[in-house]
Design a protein around this motif. Structure first.
Motif, PDB file in Angstrom:
ATOM      1  N   UNK A  97     -83.941   3.268 -66.444  1.00  0.00           N
ATOM      2  CA  UNK A  97     -83.145   4.478 -66.237  1.00  0.00           C
ATOM      3  C   UNK A  97     -83.843   5.410 -65.249  1.00  0.00           C
ATOM      4  N   UNK A  98     -85.154   5.521 -65.355  1.00  0.00           N
ATOM      5  CA  UNK A  98     -85.906   6.441 -64.502  1.00  0.00           C
ATOM      6  C   UNK A  98     -85.922   5.990 -63.040  1.00  0.00           C
ATOM      7  N   UNK A  99     -85.730   4.697 -62.772  1.00  0.00           N
ATOM      8  CA  UNK A  99     -85.713   4.232 -61.386  1.00  0.00           C
ATOM      9  C   UNK A  99     -84.443   4.638 -60.645  1.00  0.00           C
ATOM     10  N   UNK A 100     -83.342   4.843 -61.361  1.00  0.00           N
ATOM     11  CA  UNK A 100     -82.071   5.150 -60.700  1.00  0.00           C
ATOM     12  C   UNK A 100     -82.100   6.399 -59.826  1.00  0.00           C
ATOM     13  N   UNK A 101     -82.661   7.521 -60.273  1.00  0.00           N
ATOM     14  CA  UNK A 101     -82.702   8.679 -59.386  1.00  0.00           C
ATOM     15  C   UNK A 101     -83.499   8.426 -58.101  1.00  0.00           C
ATOM     16  N   UNK A 102     -84.520   7.597 -58.180  1.00  0.00           N
ATOM     17  CA  UNK A 102     -85.291   7.254 -56.980  1.00  0.00           C
ATOM     18  C   UNK A 102     -84.415   6.501 -55.999  1.00  0.00           C
ATOM     19  N   UNK A 103     -83.644   5.536 -56.502  1.00  0.00           N
ATOM     20  CA  UNK A 103     -82.724   4.799 -55.633  1.00  0.00           C
ATOM     21  C   UNK A 103     -81.669   5.735 -55.051  1.00  0.00           C
ATOM     22  N   UNK A 104     -81.173   6.661 -55.858  1.00  0.00           N
ATOM     23  CA  UNK A 104     -80.175   7.621 -55.383  1.00  0.00           C
ATOM     24  C   UNK A 104     -80.759   8.514 -54.285  1.00  0.00           C
ATOM     25  N   UNK A 105     -82.012   8.924 -54.435  1.00  0.00           N
ATOM     26  CA  UNK A 105     -82.662   9.748 -53.419  1.00  0.00           C
ATOM     27  C   UNK A 105     -82.806   8.972 -52.111  1.00  0.00           C
ATOM     28  N   UNK A 106     -83.208   7.732 -52.186  1.00  0.00           N
ATOM     29  CA  UNK A 106     -83.352   6.908 -50.983  1.00  0.00           C
ATOM     30  C   UNK A 106     -82.015   6.725 -50.282  1.00  0.00           C
TER      31      UNK A 106
END
Length: 161
Positions: free
Chosen positions: A44-53
């Motif tokens: 779940x925590x990886x999703x915002x990183x992907x969204x930022x990229x």
């Protein structure tokens, strides 16, 4: 049809396979509940990183992705997920009690562990098609004997499975 239309089914089967593998990883009933929670937290925590990229790649402001990141981090803190850091101080995963898990799933490795023996390396096969890898295209060209691209029965069966 000649050649068999395998490329679209391979691509679509990869979507289904990846969703299944991620779900199985998070909800695996063979592991303790706290490890499942730690896996869920990491994925779940990886999703915002992907969204930022993605936002950066398209020239969008990071506001929505940052809002998502703040929401996820707040929720994980409220759930008492313990952040775990690597040697360089980078977030590496989460823990719940004595159980922990890394930030994200290695989907290729997971597919190798959970796929049936009668279907060797289906994730790698579909990956070759999805990413237009030369080895996949070369195989299809060789099968067609210089007349376009051809699929083979094993590829079609992997797409259907």
């Amino acid at each position: 049809m000649k050649p068999p239309p395998v490329w679209s089914p391979l691509t679509l089967s990869r979507v289904v396979m990846e969703g299944e593998l991620i779900t199985e990883y998070r909800l695996d009933p063979a592991i303790p509940l706290n490890r499942r929670l730690a896996r869920l937290a990491g994925v779940w925590r990886t999703d915002p990183t992907y969204a930022q990229r993605q936002a950066e790649a398209h020239g969008y402001g990071p506001a929505q992705a940052t809002q998502m990141l703040n929401y996820v981090e707040d929720a994980l803190q409220k759930c008492q997920a313990t952040p775990r850091y690597g040697q360089r101080g980078k977030l590496a995963g989460y823990g719940f009690g004595s159980e922990s898990a890394s930030m994200d799933i290695n989907i290729t490795e997971r597919a190798t562990k959970v796929m049936p023996d009668w279907m060797p390396a289906p994730y790698r096969l579909t990956s070759g098609a999805v990413h237009n890898r030369p080895w996949t295209i070369g195989r299809a060209k060789d099968l067609a004997n210089g007349d376009g691209l051809a699929g083979e029965a094993a590829t079609a069966m992997a797409a259907e499975a």
